[in-house]
Write a protein that holds these residues in place. Structure first.
Motif, mmCIF file in Angstrom:
data_model
loop_
_atom_site.group_PDB
_atom_site.id
_atom_site.type_symbol
_atom_site.label_atom_id
_atom_site.label_comp_id
_atom_site.label_asym_id
_atom_site.label_seq_id
_atom_site.Cartn_x
_atom_site.Cartn_y
_atom_site.Cartn_z
ATOM 1 N N SER A 66 -14.652 17.164 -5.770
ATOM 2 C CA SER A 66 -13.334 17.776 -5.601
ATOM 3 C C SER A 66 -12.405 17.320 -6.718
ATOM 4 C CB SER A 66 -12.712 17.355 -4.260
ATOM 5 O OG SER A 66 -13.266 18.095 -3.222
ATOM 6 N N HIS A 114 -10.593 19.414 -10.523
ATOM 7 C CA HIS A 114 -9.234 19.413 -11.087
ATOM 8 C C HIS A 114 -9.248 18.890 -12.524
ATOM 9 C CE1 HIS A 114 -6.906 20.444 -7.408
ATOM 10 N NE2 HIS A 114 -8.077 20.143 -6.875
ATOM 11 N N CYS A 159 -10.693 18.527 -0.963
ATOM 12 C CA CYS A 159 -10.141 19.871 -1.151
ATOM 13 C C CYS A 159 -10.874 20.922 -0.320
ATOM 14 C CB CYS A 159 -10.267 20.267 -2.612
ATOM 15 S SG CYS A 159 -9.367 19.167 -3.697
ATOM 16 N N HIS A 177 -10.828 26.247 -4.117
ATOM 17 C CA HIS A 177 -11.266 26.070 -5.506
ATOM 18 C C HIS A 177 -11.821 27.388 -6.044
ATOM 19 C CE1 HIS A 177 -11.689 21.401 -5.598
ATOM 20 N NE2 HIS A 177 -10.457 21.818 -5.440
ATOM 21 N N HIS A 199 -2.517 24.809 -2.710
ATOM 22 C CA HIS A 199 -3.732 24.030 -2.530
ATOM 23 C C HIS A 199 -3.393 22.541 -2.401
ATOM 24 C CE1 HIS A 199 -7.740 22.522 -3.047
ATOM 25 N NE2 HIS A 199 -7.467 21.981 -4.216
#
Ligand SMILES: [Zn+2]
Length: 211
Positions: free
Chosen positions: A116, A120, A158, A163, A185
């Motif tokens: 997760s 990012h 997440c 995503h 999110h």
């Protein structure tokens, strides 16, 4: 060692004894001291005078500040990523989301949290601003600490489909949607945390690295 912190094998509050760590990693105490110093500079480790170094335990207020900071920089990162992304980049993002999905199916919680975070960072890498990427990397590690401290059961890291939605927005080159989805999110991740709950940091140090 950072990996062990991110994967929750060294939870917040864990004392980082130089001697033990040197033995477990098979390196010198000087090297361990350097790593601790660097992590302490990034606020991931807290050094308490006369007591030693500990994995940081962000307070509720600090946790909220971490998310607030991410909501400032990540919409900009995804906008930049969207402008810079090649077909290959989008393929890499899709492959990564598939890995997250596999980790979820296998219920591999450590992998889920790590992947997760990496998602990012992948976006930050595509955006190509190394200073923002470095800031995000630190915030991301702190987020991992926050998640283990205040994690609500059944909701690790997440939400997976979000995503996937972010990648859709990048592929559609829809800046507004991408930035808005990113903020939503991050709000969802923060909202999933349980700030009433706090752990203590007792743990079997050897087992952390031998399992
Ligand atoms: Zn996410």
């Amino acid at each position: 060692m950072l990996g062990a912190i991110v994967e929750h094998r060294l939870p917040p509050g864990t004392k980082l004894g130089e001697e033990k760590l040197a033995k477990v990693f098979g390196v010198s105490r000087t090297q361990i001291r350097q790593v601790i110093e660097r992590l302490s500079h990034d606020r991931i480790v807290t050094v308490v005078p006369n007591r030693g170094a500990f994995v940081s335990s962000p307070t509720v207020e600090e946790a909220r500040q971490v998310f607030a900071a991410r909501r400032v920089i990540e919409p900009e990162l995804i906008r930049q990523a969207l402008r810079a992304a090649t077909k290959d980049d989008i393929r890499r993002l899709r492959t990564h989301v598939a890995k997250e999905s596999a980790a979820r199916t296998a219920n591999d919680k450590r992998a889920i949290v790590r992947l997760s975070g990496e998602f990012h960072q992948l976006i930050a890498g595509i955006a190509g601003n190394r200073y923002l990427a470095k800031t995000l990397r630190d915030l991301e590690t702190l987020t991992c600490l926050v998640i283990i401290l205040y994690d609500a059961p059944n909701m690790p890291a997440c939400p997976y489909h979000e995503h996937s939605d972010l990648v859709d927005a990048i592929e559609a080159r829809d800046e507004k949607r991408a930035a808005e989805h990113m903020v939503l999110h991050l709000r969802h991740v923060e909202a999933s945390l349980n700030f009433e709950r706090a752990h203590d940091g007792e743990l079997d140090f050897e087992a952390v690295f031998t399992t």
